[in-house]
Design an enzyme around this catalytic site. Structure first.
Site, PDB file in Angstrom:
ATOM      1  N   ASP A  20      -0.451  -7.586   1.494  1.00  0.00           N
ATOM      2  CA  ASP A  20       0.104  -6.227   1.506  1.00  0.00           C
ATOM      3  C   ASP A  20       1.631  -6.277   1.568  1.00  0.00           C
ATOM      4  O   ASP A  20       2.239  -6.021   2.613  1.00  0.00           O
ATOM      5  CB  ASP A  20      -0.466  -5.447   2.695  1.00  0.00           C
ATOM      6  CG  ASP A  20      -0.134  -3.965   2.635  1.00  0.00           C
ATOM      7  OD1 ASP A  20       0.350  -3.501   1.584  1.00  0.00           O
ATOM      8  OD2 ASP A  20      -0.371  -3.266   3.646  1.00  0.00           O
ATOM      9  N   HIS A  36       0.812  -1.219   0.000  1.00  0.00           N
ATOM     10  CA  HIS A  36       0.000   0.000   0.000  1.00  0.00           C
ATOM     11  C   HIS A  36       0.845   1.268   0.000  1.00  0.00           C
ATOM     12  O   HIS A  36       0.297   2.376  -0.110  1.00  0.00           O
ATOM     13  CB  HIS A  36      -0.977  -0.010   1.190  1.00  0.00           C
ATOM     14  CG  HIS A  36      -0.375   0.341   2.504  1.00  0.00           C
ATOM     15  ND1 HIS A  36      -0.049  -0.597   3.457  1.00  0.00           N
ATOM     16  CD2 HIS A  36      -0.065   1.532   3.051  1.00  0.00           C
ATOM     17  CE1 HIS A  36       0.430   0.011   4.529  1.00  0.00           C
ATOM     18  NE2 HIS A  36       0.423   1.308   4.308  1.00  0.00           N
ATOM     19  N   SER A  58       4.539   2.421   7.881  1.00  0.00           N
ATOM     20  CA  SER A  58       4.129   1.417   6.900  1.00  0.00           C
ATOM     21  C   SER A  58       5.327   0.793   6.194  1.00  0.00           C
ATOM     22  O   SER A  58       6.272   1.484   5.813  1.00  0.00           O
ATOM     23  CB  SER A  58       3.244   2.056   5.832  1.00  0.00           C
ATOM     24  OG  SER A  58       1.986   2.386   6.340  1.00  0.00           O
ATOM     25  N   GLY A  59       5.253  -0.513   5.982  1.00  0.00           N
ATOM     26  CA  GLY A  59       6.299  -1.212   5.255  1.00  0.00           C
ATOM     27  C   GLY A  59       7.506  -1.568   6.078  1.00  0.00           C
ATOM     28  O   GLY A  59       8.384  -2.311   5.627  1.00  0.00           O
TER      29      GLY A  59
END
Length: 502
Positions: free
Chosen positions: A353, A303, A450-451
């Site tokens: 994801d 994402h 994120s990530g």
């Protein structure tokens, strides 16, 4: 991080901030479900259908940072052709009462014929596949993992290798037995170890040896065959003559410099303590975190590529070996040559994801720049296990900027049975997700994390258990962080690294 906030929901890129002259509370929903209510609806997300393409209008001063729960997913395949979007398509004729029997018989015959032909084509096309995937570039009859490329893109020979157990036992998909089998240590060699690791996208092997075992069936090395890939020189055998199978590690990973003390909850990290952490800059601004897994590859969340333009490698920079966004001059900078995101990623459910970024130039490993280990496919991170999250994300829910310094926090693995309870995530956690945090709240990932990595230490080695994906708010009670579960996605990662090894 919010004292480690939820890396998720607030994970929209920092570049997307509401203009000061707008009432964002009224015009746009918050980047996470409201705090009211006992539990979120199933598969609640800030995904498609709930928000505009980007959470807020773009402005010259707007900062951009992907939400933990993505605002927009990666580009999907072209829209499937249906009757509604095919131009000039005439409506089908219905059977008149006089011809009802005739029409029904013909219709039934055509339907059964189509189903039969379709089933035959599928069976011939995806024969013996360990992953159930196929390619339009393949011949009519394909046997996966037999060492012979029968697809123009070599897809029938990808994803044929994996690692198992605490000893990192090498397993190859045996096309004859149609199951994963260990490889006998007899006739194994360092050159075969290097060949196998290079096949998976690594630069060489790190360590290989025999491990004791008594498999009911195995694969043996045939030294008379010419090697194109590891499966091309393997043949079935009932047992290994020496009762030893191959243990293989492709990279020296999961090690870090010694640091004193354990700092709990959203506090600054020491340089070199988390040497696999990277900062991904999109258009010169920190957007997501990532994890080094080899000299050439970084893993992050799907994402993070929230718009079509984000799939352009030239828009990204990867910084490693640093702990302050204000001191990037001392960081190791790499540019990106390729981005690959899981094609099954869904912004509606946040499933699959995960994404990989290949670097233009390999990293040179130092005390401050090192890879985390990918877990074996069946490695477990049990409920209650203490692990760590790191990132440059926001320090609390609703903050207007991310952290300038790398923050760390300890969290506990939360079993999917618990995480899927009605009062927590109500069934939204799939098999490709793992929860971690504290149900009492206070510690979590947040927007900008994120990530990034969720890492767990096993016998002195740090493994990448999860990739920061989504959550509701940051550090809320009964709203732990949700991460892409690497054990369930490692085969996809190896396939992508192998397909793009050159």
């Amino acid at each position: 991080m919010t004292s480690f906030p939820n890396v998720y929901e607030n994970y929209l890129p920092e570049h997307v901030q509401p203009p000061s002259n707008r009432n964002t509370q009224e015009e746009y929903p918050p980047p996470y479900p409201s705090a009211g209510g006992d539990y979120p609806p199933p598969y609640s997300s800030v995904g498609a259908g709930q928000y505009p393409p980007y959470p807020y209008p773009s402005t010259a001063s707007a900062q951009y940072q992907p939400y933990y729960i993505p605002a927009q997913g990666p580009t999907h395949p072209p829209t499937q052709i249906t009757q509604r979007n095919v131009p000039h398509q005439k409506p089908a004729r219905s059977c008149s009462p006089q011809r009802k029997t005739y029409c029904c018989v013909i219709s039934l015959f055509l339907t059964l014929s189509a189903l039969g032909i379709g089933a035959y084509v599928i069976l011939r096309f995806v024969k013996d596949s360990p992953t159930g995937s196929s390619s339009s570039h393949c011949q009519a009859v394909v046997t996966r993992c037999n060492g012979i490329s029968e697809c123009a893109d070599n897809s029938d020979e990808l994803g044929c290798v994996r690692f198992s157990g605490t000893s990192s036992q090498l397993e190859v998909y045996g096309w004859q037995d149609k199951r994963w089998l260990p490889v006998c240590y007899t006739a194994w060699s360092p050159s075969l170890a290097d060949k196998t690791c290079k096949q998976l996208g690594y630069r060489s092997s790190y360590q290989t040896q025999g491990t004791t075992g008594q498999p009911s069936s195995s694969l043996v090395v045939n030294t008379t065959k010419q090697i194109t890939n590891i499966q091309s020189v393997l043949s079935n055998s009932l047992q290994c003559t020496t009762k030893e199978t191959v243990s293989l590690k492709c990279i020296d990973c999961g090690k870090r410099i010694k640091t004193s003390g354990r700092i709990v909850g959203g506090v600054p990290a020491l340089l070199g303590k988390w040497p696999w952490q990277v900062s991904l800059h999109y258009k010169s601004r920190h957007v997501c975190g990532g994890t080094i897994i080899s000299e050439d590859w970084v893993v992050t969340a799907g994402h993070c590529f929230f718009e079509d333009e984000a799939f352009d490698p030239s828009k990204w920079k990867v910084y490693s070996g640093f702990i302050s966004q204000r001191q990037l001059s001392g960081a190791t900078l790499r540019y990106v040559s390729k981005i690959t995101s899981h094609r099954s990623y869904s912004s509606d459910t946040n499933d699959y994801d995960i994404a990989l970024m290949k670097l233009q130039k390999p990293l040179e490993f130092t005390a401050q720049v090192r890879p985390a280990c990918l877990p074996t496919y069946n490695q477990e991170f049990p409920h209650g296990m203490a692990c760590w999250i790191t990132g440059f994300g926001r320090t609390k829910e609703g903050a207007t900027s991310t952290s300038d310094i790398l923050l760390e926090a300890t969290v506990n693995i939360i079993g999917s049975g618990t995480c899927n309870r009605r009062r927590i995530y109500n069934g939204a956690v799939t098999q490709r997700m793992i929860c971690a945090g504290k149900l009492s709240g206070g510690v979590d990932s947040c927007q900008g994390d994120s990530g990034g990595p969720l890492v767990c230490e096993v016998s002195g080695t740090w493994y990448l258990a999860g990739v920061t994906s989504w959550g509701h708010g940051c550090a809320r009670i009964n709203r732990p962080g949700v991460y892409a579960q690497v054990t369930q996605l490692s085969n996809w990662m190896f396939s992508q690294m192998e397909a793009n090894s050159n």
